[in-house]
Scaffold this motif. Sequence first.
Motif, mmCIF file in Angstrom:
data_model
loop_
_atom_site.group_PDB
_atom_site.id
_atom_site.type_symbol
_atom_site.label_atom_id
_atom_site.label_comp_id
_atom_site.label_asym_id
_atom_site.label_seq_id
_atom_site.Cartn_x
_atom_site.Cartn_y
_atom_site.Cartn_z
ATOM 1 N N ALA A 129 -64.648 38.434 16.867
ATOM 2 C CA ALA A 129 -65.368 37.954 15.680
ATOM 3 C C ALA A 129 -66.233 39.058 15.078
ATOM 4 C CB ALA A 129 -66.220 36.734 16.039
ATOM 5 N N LEU A 130 -66.875 39.856 15.926
ATOM 6 C CA LEU A 130 -67.673 40.972 15.415
ATOM 7 C C LEU A 130 -66.791 41.990 14.699
ATOM 8 C CD1 LEU A 130 -70.133 41.504 18.412
ATOM 9 C CD2 LEU A 130 -70.722 40.642 16.133
ATOM 10 N N GLY A 131 -65.591 42.193 15.209
ATOM 11 C CA GLY A 131 -64.660 43.088 14.530
ATOM 12 C C GLY A 131 -64.297 42.580 13.147
ATOM 13 N N GLU A 132 -64.120 41.259 13.020
ATOM 14 C CA GLU A 132 -63.851 40.673 11.703
ATOM 15 C C GLU A 132 -65.041 40.895 10.762
ATOM 16 O OE1 GLU A 132 -61.075 39.261 10.519
ATOM 17 O OE2 GLU A 132 -60.056 39.756 12.403
ATOM 18 N N ALA A 133 -66.234 40.728 11.296
ATOM 19 C CA ALA A 133 -67.432 40.948 10.472
ATOM 20 C C ALA A 133 -67.525 42.407 10.033
ATOM 21 C CB ALA A 133 -68.678 40.540 11.247
ATOM 22 N N ALA A 137 -68.266 44.080 6.233
ATOM 23 C CA ALA A 137 -69.461 44.853 5.856
ATOM 24 C C ALA A 137 -69.965 45.625 7.071
ATOM 25 C CB ALA A 137 -70.552 43.928 5.315
ATOM 26 N N PRO A 138 -69.373 46.786 7.363
ATOM 27 C CA PRO A 138 -69.709 47.498 8.608
ATOM 28 C C PRO A 138 -71.154 47.963 8.702
ATOM 29 C CG PRO A 138 -68.358 48.869 7.159
ATOM 30 C CD PRO A 138 -68.346 47.488 6.584
ATOM 31 N N LEU A 143 -75.528 42.175 11.127
ATOM 32 C CA LEU A 143 -74.403 42.456 12.023
ATOM 33 C C LEU A 143 -74.766 43.532 13.030
ATOM 34 C CD1 LEU A 143 -71.443 42.533 12.977
ATOM 35 C CD2 LEU A 143 -70.955 44.022 11.017
ATOM 36 N N ASN A 144 -75.341 44.628 12.572
ATOM 37 C CA ASN A 144 -75.642 45.734 13.478
ATOM 38 C C ASN A 144 -76.785 45.411 14.423
ATOM 39 O OD1 ASN A 144 -73.925 48.295 12.887
ATOM 40 N ND2 ASN A 144 -74.304 47.370 10.888
ATOM 41 N N LEU A 145 -77.724 44.571 13.989
ATOM 42 C CA LEU A 145 -78.776 44.127 14.903
ATOM 43 C C LEU A 145 -78.180 43.284 16.024
ATOM 44 C CD1 LEU A 145 -82.005 44.115 15.104
ATOM 45 C CD2 LEU A 145 -81.779 41.751 14.363
ATOM 46 N N GLN A 171 -80.304 52.384 15.266
ATOM 47 C CA GLN A 171 -81.009 53.457 14.557
ATOM 48 C C GLN A 171 -80.568 53.591 13.109
ATOM 49 O OE1 GLN A 171 -79.981 56.573 17.330
ATOM 50 N NE2 GLN A 171 -82.037 56.644 18.200
ATOM 51 N N ASN A 172 -79.288 53.376 12.863
ATOM 52 C CA ASN A 172 -78.739 53.728 11.552
ATOM 53 C C ASN A 172 -78.570 52.562 10.590
ATOM 54 O OD1 ASN A 172 -78.497 56.455 12.279
ATOM 55 N ND2 ASN A 172 -76.509 56.110 13.225
ATOM 56 N N PHE A 173 -78.360 51.347 11.106
ATOM 57 C CA PHE A 173 -77.949 50.277 10.207
ATOM 58 C C PHE A 173 -78.695 48.948 10.382
ATOM 59 C CE2 PHE A 173 -74.065 52.881 11.057
ATOM 60 C CZ PHE A 173 -73.971 53.458 9.807
ATOM 61 N N ALA A 174 -79.349 48.725 11.514
ATOM 62 C CA ALA A 174 -79.869 47.392 11.824
ATOM 63 C C ALA A 174 -81.169 47.095 11.086
ATOM 64 C CB ALA A 174 -80.082 47.249 13.331
#
Length: 283
Positions: A129-133, A137-138, A143-145, A171-174
């Motif tokens: 499911a995370l891969g689908e997300a 929107a990578p 999602l990143n959190l 660090q980069n996206f959350a």
Amino acid sequence: MALPALADPFRSANPRNIDRTTEAAFIAMFAEGNYAQAAALLENASRNEPLAHALAASLAYLNRDWDTLRDRATQTRRSAERLMQSDPLRGNIYRAVGHFLEGGYAVSTQSTVAATPTVLRELQRAFSALGEAERIAPDDPELNLVKGYIELFLATNLPFSSPEQALEKLQNFAGPEYLAQRGIAIGYRDLEQFEPAMAAVDQALAETPDNPDLYYLKAQILVRQEKYRESLEFFQRALEKEDQLPQRHANQIAWEACRAESVVEGLRDGVSRQRCNPLLRRR
């Protein structure tokens, strides 16, 4: 002053439609460390918001309320499935969270041997499911959190896992930043890289200075560095707000504080345990 049309604790731009009461519960739990207030708010949160069920499941886990954990994990997944049509990004995020929580229920209520097939199945479904997300929107902050914290949890509990990937996501996206920095501090603490761990927890404290969990985390980092005397101030600051924490959580902080104080006083381990262990059984 008019309130914004949408409530979203993760995104400063392009907010998603998240229930206001759920947002308030999220802030109470993670910005203020006020679990009691978060639990009260969740009583009135939307039953269609999977984040609300996930927060309630997390509280149940802390309180070892396994029946509620099971029920809220299932409700997280089912409400996420209903969300798929209108918001497939968040639907997939919380499908993953629901499967992860269902695996957590199995681990909490069964032997390791009995739980392993369920855990592996649920983890596979969660990462699918995370891969689908990610395909949608990578760089999404929510999602990143979520993925960063799941990977941190696995790195802590599985010997072949490492927190480096989780740290990169955080660090980069959350977002929000204070919660991302808290995860970064945990990851570097577990890697025994104490300078970046302390920098991250201090950054989180700069944004959310009233959160007892962050003072507890700072105390733990100091203990790992064998700075026991210095840690006592931060244990105490965490315990000043123990009334808003789950009892087991407050007891654990009190126990760790007692153990650190015993080292400062030069007590033998057996004497220290005799003095401190009753703190774990406070009600």
